[in-house]
Design a protein around this motif. Structure first.
Motif, mmCIF file in Angstrom:
data_model
loop_
_atom_site.group_PDB
_atom_site.id
_atom_site.type_symbol
_atom_site.label_atom_id
_atom_site.label_comp_id
_atom_site.label_asym_id
_atom_site.label_seq_id
_atom_site.Cartn_x
_atom_site.Cartn_y
_atom_site.Cartn_z
ATOM 1 N N SER A 58 0.834 -1.198 0.000
ATOM 2 C CA SER A 58 0.000 0.000 0.000
ATOM 3 C C SER A 58 0.867 1.246 0.000
ATOM 4 C CB SER A 58 -0.903 0.023 1.235
ATOM 5 O OG SER A 58 -1.820 -1.044 1.185
ATOM 6 N N SER A 92 0.486 5.189 1.233
ATOM 7 C CA SER A 92 -0.377 6.117 1.963
ATOM 8 C C SER A 92 -0.129 7.574 1.589
ATOM 9 C CB SER A 92 -0.213 5.926 3.465
ATOM 10 O OG SER A 92 1.120 6.159 3.842
ATOM 11 N N ARG A 93 0.976 7.859 0.924
ATOM 12 C CA ARG A 93 1.281 9.234 0.509
ATOM 13 C C ARG A 93 0.970 9.350 -0.975
ATOM 14 N NH1 ARG A 93 6.633 11.423 3.119
ATOM 15 N NH2 ARG A 93 5.590 13.332 2.491
ATOM 16 N N LYS A 137 -7.665 14.211 12.566
ATOM 17 C CA LYS A 137 -7.551 13.068 11.647
ATOM 18 C C LYS A 137 -8.834 12.921 10.824
ATOM 19 C CE LYS A 137 -6.285 8.204 11.610
ATOM 20 N NZ LYS A 137 -5.948 7.028 12.413
ATOM 21 N N ARG A 156 -6.270 13.096 1.924
ATOM 22 C CA ARG A 156 -4.962 12.454 1.764
ATOM 23 C C ARG A 156 -4.741 11.867 0.380
ATOM 24 N NH1 ARG A 156 -3.615 8.675 6.737
ATOM 25 N NH2 ARG A 156 -1.888 8.333 5.322
ATOM 26 N N ALA A 157 -5.771 11.788 -0.427
ATOM 27 C CA ALA A 157 -5.644 11.229 -1.776
ATOM 28 C C ALA A 157 -6.617 11.964 -2.689
ATOM 29 C CB ALA A 157 -5.954 9.739 -1.763
ATOM 30 N N GLN A 172 -7.187 -2.246 -6.207
ATOM 31 C CA GLN A 172 -5.895 -1.687 -5.840
ATOM 32 C C GLN A 172 -4.803 -2.249 -6.745
ATOM 33 O OE1 GLN A 172 -4.619 -2.119 -1.752
ATOM 34 N NE2 GLN A 172 -2.885 -0.768 -2.056
ATOM 35 N N ILE A 186 -4.283 2.910 -0.794
ATOM 36 C CA ILE A 186 -4.335 2.237 0.496
ATOM 37 C C ILE A 186 -5.795 1.998 0.855
ATOM 38 C CG2 ILE A 186 -4.227 4.418 1.808
ATOM 39 C CD1 ILE A 186 -2.486 2.801 3.862
ATOM 40 N N TRP A 187 -6.051 0.818 1.382
ATOM 41 C CA TRP A 187 -7.388 0.404 1.777
ATOM 42 C C TRP A 187 -7.566 0.784 3.243
ATOM 43 C CZ3 TRP A 187 -8.964 -5.426 1.061
ATOM 44 C CH2 TRP A 187 -10.255 -5.644 1.555
ATOM 45 N N ARG A 188 -8.470 1.697 3.502
ATOM 46 C CA ARG A 188 -8.732 2.151 4.870
ATOM 47 C C ARG A 188 -10.082 1.599 5.340
ATOM 48 N NH1 ARG A 188 -4.426 4.583 7.073
ATOM 49 N NH2 ARG A 188 -3.336 5.920 5.628
ATOM 50 N N TYR A 228 -8.292 4.606 -1.053
ATOM 51 C CA TYR A 228 -7.680 5.888 -1.385
ATOM 52 C C TYR A 228 -6.732 5.649 -2.561
ATOM 53 C CZ TYR A 228 -9.198 7.990 3.053
ATOM 54 O OH TYR A 228 -9.934 8.497 4.086
#
Length: 182
Positions: free
Chosen positions: A12, A14-15, A78, A85-86, A119, A130-132, A159
């Motif tokens: 994944s 995340s950035r 948060k 974030r994406a 993904q 990334i899978w949240r 995301y």
């Protein structure tokens, strides 16, 4: 990257930044999700895209819930910043059929397989994500915002965007720790 390498190096990211998958690339991602294992041909998946101003609306929803439920300051921040974030978020919902012989859990797993396939399709095209999951997948106000029925489950938020960092090579795990014979 061939399919086996893609699977063995899955990681994944995340950035994420612009650009997000669009056009044919995004359609490929959805088509990959629609190929998930599907016992009974129920097609128990629904996808809701969140991008552009939708990300801000989603952030406001989560922030409002965090305030109502008196999350601490870190949790509130948060909630407010998470959806930003994406450049693209895909909410994946297990749209479960209660009249089918296929068990509920299997329909949910099918939707989870759709997330994984999506993904991988993103990564195969030079994107990543990334899978949240977490508290938001089961929160009544979030479920209502996405039109979930009682039997539906949000399996996660995928995301997606362009990775800001090059992924490090993944070292293989010792498979013997996870395998036994019957």
């Amino acid at each position: 990257m061939n399919a086996l390498e893609l699977l063995l190096q899955r990681r994944s990211a995340s950035r994420l930044s612009e650009p997000a998958p669009a056009g044919e690339a995004l359609e490929n991602i959805f088509q990959a999700g629609l190929r998930a294992p599907d016992h009974g041909a129920l097609q128990p998946w629904r996808f809701v895209t969140i991008q552009g101003e939708g990300r801000e609306r989603f952030a406001q929803l989560l922030y409002g819930i965090a305030l109502e439920e008196q999350f601490d300051e870190k949790g509130q921040e948060k909630a407010r910043k998470g959806p930003l974030r994406a450049p693209l978020i895909i909410t994946v919902i297990a749209h479960c059929n209660t009249e089918s012989k296929v068990p509920h859990w299997e329909q949910v797993v099918s939707a989870g397989c759709a997330v994984m396939a999506m993904q991988m399709a993103a990564q195969a095209q030079g994107f990543n994500g990334i899978w949240r999951s977490g508290v938001w997948t089961s929160h009544p106000k979030v479920r209502a915002a996405f039109g979930c029925r009682e039997q539906d489950e949000i399996v996660g938020f995928l995301y997606l965007g362009t990775p800001e960092l090059k992924a490090a090579k993944v070292a293989p795990l010792d498979s013997a720790k996870f395998i036994s014979a019957f």
